[in-house]
Design a protein around this motif. Structure first.
Motif, short mmCIF file in Angstrom:
data_model
loop_
_atom_site.label_atom_id
_atom_site.label_comp_id
_atom_site.label_asym_id
_atom_site.label_seq_id
_atom_site.Cartn_x
_atom_site.Cartn_y
_atom_site.Cartn_z
N ILE A 512 80.75 58.83 23.89
CA ILE A 512 81.84 59.20 25.88
C ILE A 512 80.69 59.23 27.41
CG2 ILE A 512 82.23 61.72 27.12
CD1 ILE A 512 82.67 63.25 24.42
N ASP A 519 82.77 66.83 33.07
CA ASP A 519 83.60 65.33 32.83
C ASP A 519 83.37 65.46 31.34
OD1 ASP A 519 84.79 65.12 34.54
OD2 ASP A 519 83.71 63.77 35.75
N GLN A 523 86.21 65.50 28.16
CA GLN A 523 86.40 64.73 26.89
C GLN A 523 86.03 65.36 25.40
OE1 GLN A 523 86.96 61.27 27.18
NE2 GLN A 523 87.68 62.01 28.99
N GLN A 526 88.64 66.78 24.52
CA GLN A 526 90.21 66.16 23.70
C GLN A 526 89.88 65.80 22.85
OE1 GLN A 526 91.41 63.24 26.92
NE2 GLN A 526 90.96 64.96 28.81
N TYR A 527 88.07 65.27 22.84
CA TYR A 527 88.13 64.41 21.06
C TYR A 527 88.19 65.33 19.65
CZ TYR A 527 86.63 59.78 23.55
OH TYR A 527 87.01 58.95 24.16
#
Length: 598
Positions: A512, A519, A523, A526-527
């Motif tokens: 990432i 942030d 991420q 989301q992963y």
């Protein structure tokens, strides 16, 4: 009916007056002798307990594992009210008095009042949002107190009445402005000419390029006096439906103020400060601008601006200060040949008050330290003048170890990876947060990509890299409560660092590129590396830790990381305990994920 019950305590302060009266009318009082068992695992939880005095201990069924202690004004057992079954044993350690709120009354209020139920929500983010809404933090319009001065408005363009339209267009272009003022003949008044006026004159009115500008100048010119409040300028623009004001002083036009400048200054002084930074032509002028940063932070915080917004805003201001210092010291012809990096909290965009210098320099391949050495010495000294103390670990551009060519940075990263020592791991962590702010910023991307490639698929290295995140003890005692001491708790070691470094490790493992912790958390969620609830709780806990630290740094006028728990109100102490348990759980997850053994 207990008349002394304190309804100002959370979460009861979230109830309406009618609901509070309803709750009070159903309260009872219970007394327990020392060593009495109050609740037993497996039984039904018939009441919520609100402590009046005494101490109650929560343990597992056989009493070997202690989970928490409860004293005056604490609540238990909320879980059994919602789930229906008591899971732990509750024992009076001394003579104890407690209010009893019947389960059916609690559930009725829980289901009818979202703010009340939100207090008991396991999702720390939802809980804090409801608290913020309940307190109705207001963003007071700071710009109302800002005065119109030459840090805000631009210099005016004055043209003679007989200037041709062609000459006016050329002068506007040269002065990078979209309007000019025209002194009118036989009058002390002025007219104004804008780009739109010129366009209409030439295209619609068929005026020639040689026509005098006085023929199309518009009157009257709406003006604001230098030193008047910016709020008055906004009112004047609204009232007269105009986008520009002349700024006058002693009956002379000294500037032009645009609507965009007024809107940019809305809510904070940040725009005024950035203008001062941008307009600084000497280190002395930059020093005057930089000295206003703490004042800006105090104003933003006291006016209820959210902590993450303050972080982002102040980080941007810091970048502008450092970038401006770089521009004033490093000759322009060298800017394309080097890239200035900020590291640490500044690199992550999480710095609020000024901290130690943490920076590095990438130079183009073929250039050497001696070409930048004296400049970087001056740069580091200048940052110290601007309020950024030298880094104790000498992670600064005046140290040749942190100034390297692009190729040598890649070699150095590979060396740190192969070495795998505590110092090399720390250096890798420092570089993982690097953020380019001046010079040729494209020089950083290949270096960061090389760092990520080196770290991925390195299970042993990642295990060592993650180890510091679980190294500091969470400041909770054996009973699950926040530790108390005269010095307070080190909230950076016990709360902030485990989240920041643990998330940084995961970001490197999963490639990432973001440097900001929030942030990175988004991420990772989301992963599907982190569950949504875990991500929300980690983000909210980190924001709360930073908020409480900032609050005490401002109110107690210090810049260290010690948090005085006694300065927090009951609700914040409860949130602190909840947040530290979030950190504790995350550290346990990291140990399992990276197979870290004690």
């Amino acid at each position: 009916m207990p008349d002394k019950f304190n309804m100002s305590l959370a979460p009861f302060d979230r109830l309406s007056k009618q609901e509070q009266q309803y709750l009070r009318s159903h309260l009872d009082v219970a007394y327990f002798r020392q060593a009495d068992t109050i609740l037993t695992p497996g039984k039904s939880g018939d009441s919520l307990f609100i402590m009046i005095k005494g101490i109650v201990e929560e343990t597992d069924d056989d009493g070997k594992e202690v989970f928490a202690h409860y004293s005056t004004e604490d609540l238990f057992d909320v879980r059994s009210q919602i789930d229906g079954i008591v899971k732990h044993r509750y024992t009076a350690l001394e003579d104890t008095l407690a209010y009893l709120l019947p389960k059916n009354i609690f559930i009725e209020l829980y289901q009818s009042n979202p703010q009340f139920s939100g207090y008991f929500d396991n999702n720390l983010s939802k809980r804090q949002t409801l608290l913020d809404n309940a307190h109705k933090q207001q963003n007071l319009a700071e710009f109302m107190l800002t005065k119109v001065d030459n840090n805000i408005y631009n210099s005016p363009l004055l043209v003679a009445p007989n200037t041709s339209l062609q000459d006016v267009v050329e002068q506007m272009q040269q002065n990078n402005t979209d309007a000019a003022f025209v002194p009118l003949p036989s009058s002390e008044a002025f007219g104004i000419i804008t780009r739109t006026d010129l366009l209409h004159a030439l295209a619609l009115q068929q005026k020639s390029l040689s026509s005098d500008v006085k023929a199309i100048a518009q009157t009257p010119v709406i003006a604001i006096e230098h030193g008047d409040y910016l709020f008055d300028a906004m009112i004047s623009m609204t009232r007269h439906k105009c986008k520009r004001l002349a700024v006058t002083q002693s009956n002379a036009i000294v500037g032009i103020l645009h609507l965009t400048q007024v809107l940019s200054a809305f809510s904070t002084h940040s725009h005024v400060l950035t203008l001062r930074i941008a307009n600084a032509n000497t280190i002395e002028e930059l020093l005057l601008a930089a000295s206003k940063q703490r004042e800006l932070v105090q104003t933003l915080y006291k006016n209820g601006i959210r902590t993450r917004f303050i972080m982002e805003l102040i980080s941007a201001v810091n970048e502008q200060v450092i970038e401006k210092a770089f521009a004033l010291i490093v000759p322009h012809h060298l800017h394309d040949h080097c890239c200035l990096l900020v590291l640490g909290s500044e690199g992550r965009g999480e710095q609020i008050l000024k901290t130690d210098q943490d920076n590095a320099l990438i130079v183009k391949d073929g250039l050497h330290w001696h070409q930048f050495g004296p400049l970087m010495d001056t740069f580091s000294q200048t940052l110290q003048q601007l309020g950024y103390p030298p880094c104790k670990g000498k992670v600064m551009v005046n140290n040749p170890e942190w100034v390297k060519s692009q190729l040598n940075w890649k070699k150095n990263i590979q060396f740190w990876v192969d070495q795998n020592t505590p110092q090399s791991v720390m250096n890798l962590a420092i570089m993982a947060d690097a953020h380019a702010i001046a010079g040729n910023q494209a020089l950083l991307s290949p270096v960061k990509q090389h760092l990520q490639q080196c770290m991925q698929q390195q299970s042993l290295l990642l295990m060592e890299f993650a180890r510091p995140a679980v190294g500091f003890a969470v400041p909770l005692n054996l009973f699950g409560n926040v530790k108390h001491s005269k010095q307070g708790i080190d909230i950076k070691q016990g709360g902030i660092f485990p989240i920041v470094h643990g998330i940084r490790t995961l970001a490197l493992e999963f490639g990432i590129p973001e440097t900001n912790t929030f942030d990175r958390i988004d991420q990772l969620c989301q992963y599907n590396v982190l569950e949504q609830l875990t991500a929300d709780n980690l983000s909210e806990a980190l924001k709360l830790f930073i908020k409480w630290r900032l609050s005490q740094q401002i109110s107690l006028n210090h810049s260290h990381n010690q948090l005085d728990v006694q300065q927090l109100n009951r609700t914040d102490r409860d949130l602190l305990r909840h947040s530290l348990h979030v950190v504790k759980k995350f550290k346990q997850w990291l140990r399992y994920h990276y197979q870290i053994r004690e």
